[in-house]
Scaffold this motif. Structure first.
Motif, PDB file in Angstrom:
ATOM      1  N   ASN A   1      42.875  40.862  42.631  1.00  0.00           N
ATOM      2  CA  ASN A   1      42.405  40.714  44.013  1.00  0.00           C
ATOM      3  C   ASN A   1      40.883  40.709  44.091  1.00  0.00           C
ATOM      4  OD1 ASN A   1      45.018  40.780  45.434  1.00  0.00           O
ATOM      5  ND2 ASN A   1      45.147  42.866  44.594  1.00  0.00           N
ATOM      6  N   TYR A   2      40.237  40.567  42.947  1.00  0.00           N
ATOM      7  CA  TYR A   2      38.767  40.616  42.857  1.00  0.00           C
ATOM      8  C   TYR A   2      38.228  41.961  43.343  1.00  0.00           C
ATOM      9  CZ  TYR A   2      38.663  35.536  42.057  1.00  0.00           C
ATOM     10  OH  TYR A   2      38.816  34.270  41.560  1.00  0.00           O
ATOM     11  N   VAL A   3      38.901  43.006  42.945  1.00  0.00           N
ATOM     12  CA  VAL A   3      38.456  44.356  43.282  1.00  0.00           C
ATOM     13  C   VAL A   3      37.937  45.011  42.017  1.00  0.00           C
ATOM     14  CG1 VAL A   3      39.175  46.652  44.062  1.00  0.00           C
ATOM     15  CG2 VAL A   3      40.044  44.588  45.210  1.00  0.00           C
ATOM     16  N   SER A   4      36.774  45.658  42.126  1.00  0.00           N
ATOM     17  CA  SER A   4      36.192  46.373  40.993  1.00  0.00           C
ATOM     18  C   SER A   4      36.549  47.852  41.065  1.00  0.00           C
ATOM     19  CB  SER A   4      34.667  46.218  41.005  1.00  0.00           C
ATOM     20  OG  SER A   4      34.066  47.077  40.055  1.00  0.00           O
ATOM     21  N   GLN A   5      36.833  48.436  39.903  1.00  0.00           N
ATOM     22  CA  GLN A   5      37.129  49.861  39.826  1.00  0.00           C
ATOM     23  C   GLN A   5      35.887  50.695  39.532  1.00  0.00           C
ATOM     24  OE1 GLN A   5      40.161  50.824  40.729  1.00  0.00           O
ATOM     25  NE2 GLN A   5      40.602  48.620  40.980  1.00  0.00           N
ATOM     26  N   LEU A   6      34.717  50.060  39.501  1.00  0.00           N
ATOM     27  CA  LEU A   6      33.486  50.787  39.208  1.00  0.00           C
ATOM     28  C   LEU A   6      33.104  51.698  40.366  1.00  0.00           C
ATOM     29  CD1 LEU A   6      31.290  47.932  37.682  1.00  0.00           C
ATOM     30  CD2 LEU A   6      32.710  49.595  36.460  1.00  0.00           C
ATOM     31  N   ARG A   7      32.425  52.798  40.049  1.00  0.00           N
ATOM     32  CA  ARG A   7      31.915  53.684  41.092  1.00  0.00           C
ATOM     33  C   ARG A   7      30.939  52.931  41.987  1.00  0.00           C
ATOM     34  NH1 ARG A   7      31.161  56.492  36.490  1.00  0.00           N
ATOM     35  NH2 ARG A   7      28.883  56.338  36.656  1.00  0.00           N
ATOM     36  N   ARG A   8      31.032  53.173  43.284  1.00  0.00           N
ATOM     37  CA  ARG A   8      30.147  52.596  44.305  1.00  0.00           C
ATOM     38  C   ARG A   8      30.184  51.072  44.336  1.00  0.00           C
ATOM     39  NH1 ARG A   8      24.226  54.763  44.600  1.00  0.00           N
ATOM     40  NH2 ARG A   8      24.178  54.288  42.367  1.00  0.00           N
ATOM     41  N   ALA A   9      31.261  50.487  43.868  1.00  0.00           N
ATOM     42  CA  ALA A   9      31.374  49.024  43.899  1.00  0.00           C
ATOM     43  C   ALA A   9      31.640  48.556  45.328  1.00  0.00           C
ATOM     44  CB  ALA A   9      32.496  48.567  42.984  1.00  0.00           C
ATOM     45  N   PRO A  10      30.932  47.542  45.800  1.00  0.00           N
ATOM     46  CA  PRO A  10      31.188  47.004  47.138  1.00  0.00           C
ATOM     47  C   PRO A  10      32.442  46.137  47.142  1.00  0.00           C
ATOM     48  CG  PRO A  10      29.514  45.696  46.044  1.00  0.00           C
ATOM     49  CD  PRO A  10      29.836  46.839  45.111  1.00  0.00           C
ATOM     50  N   ASP A  11      32.865  45.750  48.310  1.00  0.00           N
ATOM     51  CA  ASP A  11      34.005  44.840  48.449  1.00  0.00           C
ATOM     52  C   ASP A  11      33.502  43.416  48.215  1.00  0.00           C
ATOM     53  OD1 ASP A  11      36.189  43.339  49.100  1.00  0.00           O
ATOM     54  OD2 ASP A  11      36.425  44.129  51.128  1.00  0.00           O
ATOM     55  N   VAL A  12      33.892  42.832  47.088  1.00  0.00           N
ATOM     56  CA  VAL A  12      33.425  41.493  46.729  1.00  0.00           C
ATOM     57  C   VAL A  12      34.552  40.473  46.779  1.00  0.00           C
ATOM     58  CG1 VAL A  12      31.613  42.451  45.257  1.00  0.00           C
ATOM     59  CG2 VAL A  12      33.830  41.854  44.239  1.00  0.00           C
ATOM     60  N   SER A  13      35.715  40.884  47.245  1.00  0.00           N
ATOM     61  CA  SER A  13      36.902  40.027  47.147  1.00  0.00           C
ATOM     62  C   SER A  13      36.754  38.739  47.949  1.00  0.00           C
ATOM     63  CB  SER A  13      38.155  40.787  47.580  1.00  0.00           C
ATOM     64  OG  SER A  13      38.002  41.297  48.894  1.00  0.00           O
ATOM     65  N   ALA A  14      36.252  38.840  49.175  1.00  0.00           N
ATOM     66  CA  ALA A  14      36.134  37.640  50.002  1.00  0.00           C
ATOM     67  C   ALA A  14      35.133  36.657  49.394  1.00  0.00           C
ATOM     68  CB  ALA A  14      35.710  38.021  51.423  1.00  0.00           C
ATOM     69  N   ALA A  15      33.992  37.163  48.922  1.00  0.00           N
ATOM     70  CA  ALA A  15      32.975  36.293  48.326  1.00  0.00           C
ATOM     71  C   ALA A  15      33.496  35.621  47.069  1.00  0.00           C
ATOM     72  CB  ALA A  15      31.714  37.094  48.025  1.00  0.00           C
ATOM     73  N   CYS A  16      34.217  36.369  46.242  1.00  0.00           N
ATOM     74  CA  CYS A  16      34.741  35.810  44.994  1.00  0.00           C
ATOM     75  C   CYS A  16      35.851  34.796  45.256  1.00  0.00           C
ATOM     76  CB  CYS A  16      35.255  36.925  44.088  1.00  0.00           C
ATOM     77  SG  CYS A  16      33.944  37.910  43.326  1.00  0.00           S
ATOM     78  N   THR A  17      36.705  35.087  46.217  1.00  0.00           N
ATOM     79  CA  THR A  17      37.771  34.135  46.539  1.00  0.00           C
ATOM     80  C   THR A  17      37.180  32.820  47.044  1.00  0.00           C
ATOM     81  OG1 THR A  17      39.291  35.937  47.083  1.00  0.00           O
ATOM     82  CG2 THR A  17      39.828  33.746  47.931  1.00  0.00           C
ATOM     83  N   ALA A  18      36.140  32.921  47.882  1.00  0.00           N
ATOM     84  CA  ALA A  18      35.492  31.713  48.390  1.00  0.00           C
ATOM     85  C   ALA A  18      34.810  30.938  47.277  1.00  0.00           C
ATOM     86  CB  ALA A  18      34.470  32.094  49.470  1.00  0.00           C
ATOM     87  N   ALA A  19      34.256  31.652  46.306  1.00  0.00           N
ATOM     88  CA  ALA A  19      33.512  30.985  45.236  1.00  0.00           C
ATOM     89  C   ALA A  19      34.407  30.476  44.119  1.00  0.00           C
ATOM     90  CB  ALA A  19      32.476  31.948  44.659  1.00  0.00           C
TER      91      ALA A  19
ATOM     92  N   GLY B   1      38.077  30.814  43.926  1.00  0.00           N
ATOM     93  CA  GLY B   1      39.483  30.538  44.200  1.00  0.00           C
ATOM     94  C   GLY B   1      40.360  31.752  43.926  1.00  0.00           C
ATOM     95  N   GLN B   2      41.636  31.612  44.227  1.00  0.00           N
ATOM     96  CA  GLN B   2      42.587  32.699  44.044  1.00  0.00           C
ATOM     97  C   GLN B   2      42.938  32.876  42.565  1.00  0.00           C
ATOM     98  OE1 GLN B   2      43.870  34.798  46.224  1.00  0.00           O
ATOM     99  NE2 GLN B   2      43.552  33.871  48.231  1.00  0.00           N
ATOM    100  N   LEU B   3      43.103  34.114  42.135  1.00  0.00           N
ATOM    101  CA  LEU B   3      43.662  34.410  40.827  1.00  0.00           C
ATOM    102  C   LEU B   3      45.181  34.487  40.934  1.00  0.00           C
ATOM    103  CD1 LEU B   3      41.174  37.155  39.581  1.00  0.00           C
ATOM    104  CD2 LEU B   3      41.311  34.787  38.787  1.00  0.00           C
ATOM    105  N   ASP B   4      45.832  34.463  39.792  1.00  0.00           N
ATOM    106  CA  ASP B   4      47.300  34.517  39.767  1.00  0.00           C
ATOM    107  C   ASP B   4      47.754  35.965  39.949  1.00  0.00           C
ATOM    108  OD1 ASP B   4      49.990  34.290  39.368  1.00  0.00           O
ATOM    109  OD2 ASP B   4      49.827  33.005  37.592  1.00  0.00           O
ATOM    110  N   LYS B   5      48.156  36.302  41.160  1.00  0.00           N
ATOM    111  CA  LYS B   5      48.574  37.676  41.448  1.00  0.00           C
ATOM    112  C   LYS B   5      49.981  37.971  40.943  1.00  0.00           C
ATOM    113  CE  LYS B   5      45.657  37.861  45.570  1.00  0.00           C
ATOM    114  NZ  LYS B   5      45.599  38.080  47.035  1.00  0.00           N
ATOM    115  N   THR B   6      50.743  36.919  40.661  1.00  0.00           N
ATOM    116  CA  THR B   6      52.131  37.139  40.210  1.00  0.00           C
ATOM    117  C   THR B   6      52.176  37.789  38.837  1.00  0.00           C
ATOM    118  OG1 THR B   6      52.284  34.929  39.223  1.00  0.00           O
ATOM    119  CG2 THR B   6      52.913  35.164  41.549  1.00  0.00           C
ATOM    120  N   ILE B   7      51.135  37.596  38.042  1.00  0.00           N
ATOM    121  CA  ILE B   7      51.091  38.214  36.717  1.00  0.00           C
ATOM    122  C   ILE B   7      50.013  39.299  36.648  1.00  0.00           C
ATOM    123  CG2 ILE B   7      52.010  36.188  35.533  1.00  0.00           C
ATOM    124  CD1 ILE B   7      49.168  35.451  34.731  1.00  0.00           C
TER     125      ILE B   7
END
Length: 404
Positions: free
Chosen positions: A138-156, A158-164
């Motif tokens: 889902n383009y989520v980072s597990q790093l401490r203090r990581a911002p929400d980058v999912s929307a920016a990454c999806t726009a740049a 595309g979607q990753l394969d979430k089924t796997i």
């Protein structure tokens, strides 16, 4: 948009005393190959150690605090400047000085300065791109203090394969590019002479330099201007200008799906119902002949190092020459071609004026008139730039061409 052929990276990670191989999707908008050697680094890793590893070709997968990774990237950039760029810049400045003192040296040194600068930039990009981070499906980072980058990454990217549950690894610089693009897309680029903003997408060249816009506003439209083409529309800026000037039908083309999506969004924002989009390599198909054809091709005849450079570099002037060669057959009677082109390539001695005029003639075109403007961007005013002599002399022109 992600490439259709997936690439993967592997690395070894020790957790609870056990070594485990990890596998993740490799994303690189700079066309960098998947790294063959990855080591884990974190907040305890010094900048000097990280720089040494990166220079040796080792990629660094960050496992520390997100904001500390940003600081590490800045520290790496400073070390590049001290150890690589400064010595190279001294050589370039010395050569630039000799070109200013000798016309004979100029013919040899100026193209060398340009290519040396590109090599410096490429080396800098390679080193900085070796700082990596991992994101989940889902383009989520597990790093401490990581911002929400999912929307920016999806726009740049595309979607990753979430089924796997596919995670990905990318360079921190590519992530910064995606975040920066998201801000451009939200805030837009103001075009003062038009009184509006254009909203670029990731991977589409932002019109931050738009000194040529007044030329397009000042050039008299052909007496008959029912149909116009915008070839290589990008963000759609030229098509917007034509539509706002009252051209009833504007057909904008581009080969890049990202550009088409970007232009479509800009046309929708501005409620331009008289602009059509078509994915095409240069000219549209099944379209009426044009009374006016406009194009703002890449200005420098050099090979792009990545898809992100396609709007700047045109290897062997292929797009420019292809555009000119096809123009006459797509023009209606008494139609015109407006070519927006900087002469920076001429000052860098990458192309001559005689070559350009020769391409016009070979395409069955002649110059009707030309409108010129000077650059306003910061680099044209920076006398410490090794290419200052070329940049300060640059002229951007609207060449109005008609059938010979």
């Amino acid at each position: 948009m992600l490439p259709t052929e997936k690439q993967y990276v592997q690395w070894l990670e020790n957790k609870d005393g056990n070594d485990t191989f990890h596998n993740a999707r490799w994303l690189s908008e700079s066309n960098h190959l998947p790294p063959a050697r990855i080591v884990l680094v974190d907040d305890k890793t010094t900048a000097d150690e990280a720089y040494r590893l990166a220079c040796e070709g080792t990629s660094l997968l960050w496992r520390g605090d997100f904001h500390n990774a940003k600081q590490l990237l800045q520290a790496l950039a400073r070390r590049i400047e001290r150890t690589n760029e400064r010595s190279e810049q001294r050589k370039i400045k010395k050569a630039a000085k000799s070109t200013a003192e000798s016309d004979s040296a100029s013919s040899k040194e100026i193209p060398n300065l340009f290519h040396q600068q590109r090599q410096i930039q490429a080396q800098r990009s390679r080193i900085l791109s070796r700082l990596l981070l991992e994101l989940d499906a889902n383009y989520v980072s597990q790093l401490r203090r990581a911002p929400d980058v999912s929307a920016a990454c999806t726009a740049a990217f595309g979607q990753l394969d979430k089924t796997i549950d596919e995670s990905c690894v990318l360079s921190f610089r590519d992530l910064q590019g995606a975040l920066g693009a998201a801000q451009w897309r939200e805030k837009g680029v103001p075009i003062e002479s038009l009184g509006l903003s254009i909203f670029p997408h990731y991977g589409v060249f932002a019109p931050t330099r738009h000194e040529y816009v007044p030329l397009l506003l000042d050039a008299p439209l052909p007496k008959i201007h029912e149909v116009a083409y915008d070839i290589g529309t990008g963000t759609g800026l030229l098509a917007v200008i034509l539509a706002q000037r009252g051209v009833p039908q504007v057909i904008a083309t581009d080969l890049n799906p990202r550009a088409l999506a970007c232009a479509s969004e800009n046309f929708t924002r501005l409620q331009l119902a008289n602009v059509q989009l078509q994915q095409a390599d240069l000219y549209p198909t099944d379209a009426p002949l044009a009374n006016l054809i406009v194009c703002n091709p890449p200005w420098l005849p050099a090979k792009p190092s990545s898809p992100l450079e396609y709007a700047v570099y045109d290897a062997n002037s292929a797009m420019l020459r292809g555009f000119l060669q096809g123009a006459k057959t797509h023009l209606a009677k008494r139609g015109e071609v407006w070519l927006i082109l900087s002469d920076l390539a001429e000052h860098l001695q990458l192309r001559t004026r005689d070559e350009l005029l020769g391409w016009f003639a070979d395409s069955g075109l002649k110059v009707k008139y030309r409108l010129d403007t000077t650059p306003k961007h910061g680099r044209s005013q920076d006398d410490t730039d090794p290419l200052y002599a070329a940049r300060s002399a640059e002229i951007t022109s609207l060449w109005c061409l008609e059938p010979a």
